[in-house]
Design a protein around this motif. Structure first.
Motif, mmCIF file in Angstrom:
data_model
loop_
_atom_site.group_PDB
_atom_site.id
_atom_site.type_symbol
_atom_site.label_atom_id
_atom_site.label_comp_id
_atom_site.label_asym_id
_atom_site.label_seq_id
_atom_site.Cartn_x
_atom_site.Cartn_y
_atom_site.Cartn_z
ATOM 1 N N THR A 336 20.932 29.659 -8.841
ATOM 2 C CA THR A 336 20.051 28.517 -8.581
ATOM 3 C C THR A 336 20.187 28.033 -7.142
ATOM 4 O O THR A 336 19.179 27.802 -6.452
ATOM 5 C CB THR A 336 20.380 27.357 -9.548
ATOM 6 O OG1 THR A 336 20.217 27.803 -10.892
ATOM 7 C CG2 THR A 336 19.469 26.162 -9.308
ATOM 8 N N ARG A 340 17.509 28.300 -3.872
ATOM 9 C CA ARG A 340 17.066 27.127 -3.121
ATOM 10 C C ARG A 340 16.975 27.425 -1.628
ATOM 11 O O ARG A 340 16.060 26.955 -0.940
ATOM 12 C CB ARG A 340 18.028 25.958 -3.357
ATOM 13 C CG ARG A 340 17.642 24.681 -2.610
ATOM 14 C CD ARG A 340 18.770 23.663 -2.643
ATOM 15 N NE ARG A 340 19.054 23.195 -4.001
ATOM 16 C CZ ARG A 340 20.072 22.399 -4.300
ATOM 17 N NH1 ARG A 340 20.920 22.018 -3.356
ATOM 18 N NH2 ARG A 340 20.259 22.018 -5.545
ATOM 19 N N GLU A 371 14.851 25.641 -9.995
ATOM 20 C CA GLU A 371 14.813 24.972 -8.696
ATOM 21 C C GLU A 371 13.352 24.751 -8.292
ATOM 22 O O GLU A 371 12.689 25.628 -7.746
ATOM 23 C CB GLU A 371 15.542 25.824 -7.645
ATOM 24 C CG GLU A 371 15.791 25.123 -6.345
ATOM 25 C CD GLU A 371 16.568 23.823 -6.487
ATOM 26 O OE1 GLU A 371 16.086 22.811 -5.954
ATOM 27 O OE2 GLU A 371 17.637 23.821 -7.113
#
Length: 550
Positions: A336, A340, A371
């Protein structure tokens, strides 16, 4: 009476004799222990002196530097295991009968440690590259907890302190071990033994000072860019080291911030990689600490991490094994956080696995899809991949590298399956509306390609069709999806002769239901018809769609 008295006296004498014999025995055992201890210390002293002579002789030789260091490291490892297998100073002193004996044993003990430390200091004074030895020492400590860890940490922190002063005199130097060593020290900064914690935090401070000198010019220009908040967290250069344990001891956030700001990208990647590996540690506490520091580091500095594809691949392989719950959650969190900051690298790597995706990969897709801030970037990357034809390789869309695992490019098929996972996720609703026309036409083209390559059979899922169905449902066009299923539209793409009719059915059904995305879709189709290649299969599908929508 006299007989009884005589018996008592005899018993008393026997008791005294036994007590005296026991004392003599105890004294003899203690003496033998002391003699054995003295012999062990003398042997250790002799060996460490010999080892030092051999190491320093190699240091002055003309042997290849790498070969020289490998040979020195083997001797240091042998010396380390002897030196730190000696009992603690308190145990050694207890073996002495009198103060003189205790003092002699203590002096011998301290001399052994001092010679070992001096050897390291001499090595580092010649070449800061040999700080690598400290990284190895921490590894040896982790392998066998019976070694005197606190004493070893004292030596490590002292050598780092010396190296930080030495680094100030160099215009440039090579110390590639700093990332891995920083990772190990960051874990020891939360050790259950406060004395180890204190030494680790002092060592971490000096390591950061070394890294700051190594990276001085780059940090001067880019430190503000690397810190999202704009604030500075660098530890000051101070002569007073009293505050150091308080500055980093058990302060994971401060460690993550300082490490991320100070280490160069290559070293920070080593730091992240080392913590990632430690997530697999059998020790639950170590794995938990590694997870926390890793998460904090990536939250602040994921954009500095290189080798993202390698990290994603490592996570995939680990998750496919028997991973613990904490390891699984921590690794998915890494996906995750990397998504990003580096969505394109993560997405391309996750397309690089066999089709259909297994449960592990789908789990990673969910992690990447959580995200919302990078949803547009993720969809742009997937659209880029969907420009390719299954079974062919288009170097121009592969960003100067080949991502496919074999000669057949199945990444567009993997991208279609990925859309089935990502599009229904809540964070992607806004991005789906933004890219509806592009996604619609990309999937129509993939359906056409699949038909030409005979990728669709009754028993094999057609992910482009499944993705189209998901796109329609996520865009409020459930009635269009239902109508297409009633018209058995999917089967139109199973034969190359009829797939154009399938395209016609999709366009006509959308037009019949007056779908709200009509204006932007029409605009996009006009753009494709003007800018797209003439006479290609792509342009034929665009014209069919454009004609039907008008």
């Amino acid at each position: 009476m006299k007989s009884r008295s005589h018996k008592r006296c005899k018993t008393l004498r026997q008791s005294k004799d036994k007590a005296s014999s026991l004392q003599i025995l105890q004294s003899s055992v203690k003496w033998h222990h002391m003699e054995h201890m003295a012999t062990s210390l003398c042997d250790a002293y002799s060996n460490v002196v010999t080892d030092q002579a051999m190491i320093l002789a190699m240091n002055s030789s003309f042997v290849d530097p790498l070969l020289q260091f490998e040979s020195q490291l083997k001797i240091i490892e042998s010396s380390f295991k002897r030196v730190f297998a000696i009992p603690s100073l308190e145990e050694v002193k207890e073996m002495g009968d009198c103060e003189d004996d205790k003092e002699d044993l203590e002096n011998l003990y301290r001399n052994i440690l001092n010679i070992f430390e001096d050897t390291l200091l001499i090595l580092v004074s010649k070449d800061l590259y040999k700080l690598q030895v400290l990284k190895e020492m921490v590894m040896w400590m982790n392998e066998d907890r019976s070694y005197l860890q606190e004493r070893a940490m004292v030596i490590i922190s002292r050598v780092l302190s010396f190296a930080s002063r030495k680094a100030r005199g160099y215009a440039s130097f090579d110390a590639p071990c700093l990332g891995v060593l920083a990772a190990e020290l960051s874990l020891l900064c939360s050790h259950a033994d406060s004395s180890i914690t204190q030494q680790a935090s002092v060592g971490m401070y000096h390591l950061l000072c070394i890294a700051k000198h190594q990276n001085a010019d780059i940090l001067k220009n880019k430190s503000a860019k690397y810190d999202k908040s704009g604030s500075q967290h660098f530890l000051p250069f101070a002569s007073d080291a009293e505050f150091l344990p308080k500055a980093l001891q058990r302060e994971k956030t401060k460690i993550a911030q300082n490490v991320g700001e100070t280490l160069m990208p290559s070293l920070l990647t080593d730091f992240v990689w080392s913590l990632l590996v430690r997530l697999s540690a059998s020790d639950y506490t170590t794995a938990l600490e590694a997870s926390t520091i890793l998460k904090l580091t990536l939250e602040y500095h994921a954009h500095k991490v290189t080798m993202v594809s390698k990290i994603v691949d490592f996570i995939y392989k680990q998750l496919r094994g028997n991973s613990s719950h904490i390891m699984k959650q921590a690794m998915l969190q890494v996906i995750t956080l990397l998504t990003r900051m580096s969505p394109k690298k993560v997405i391309f790597q996750m397309m690089d696995y066999p089709v259909p995706a297994d449960n592990t990969l789908i789990m990673m897709w969910h992690a990447a899809g959580s995200e919302s801030s990078v949803a547009p970037h993720v969809l742009k990357t997937i659209l880029l991949i969907l420009k390719g034809k299954p079974g062919e390789m288009h170097d121009k869309i592969m960003d100067r590298r080949r991502f496919s695992l074999d000669a057949t490019n199945m990444m567009p098929v993997a991208a279609s399956q990925a859309l089935c996972t990502l599009l229904p996720v809540c964070p992607y609703k806004k991005a789906v509306a933004q890219f509806f026309p592009q996604l619609l036409m990309a999937l129509m083209l993939q359906l056409s390609y699949s038909s030409n390559l005979k990728l669709m059979t009754e028993d094999r899922p057609l992910y482009a069709w499944d993705a189209l169905s998901v796109l329609l449902n996520c865009s409020g066009l459930q009635h269009v999806d239902t109508a297409l299923k009633k018209k058995n539209c999917r089967n139109q793409f199973s034969q190359e002769l009829f797939h154009h009719h399938g395209v016609h059915l999709v366009a006509k059904t959308l037009s019949d239901y007056k779908f709200p995305q009509f204006p932007e879709t029409l605009h996009y189709l006009y753009k494709l018809s003007v800018e797209g290649p003439r006479g290609s299969e792509d342009s034929v599908i665009t014209v069919i769609f454009l004609t039907e929508l008008k």
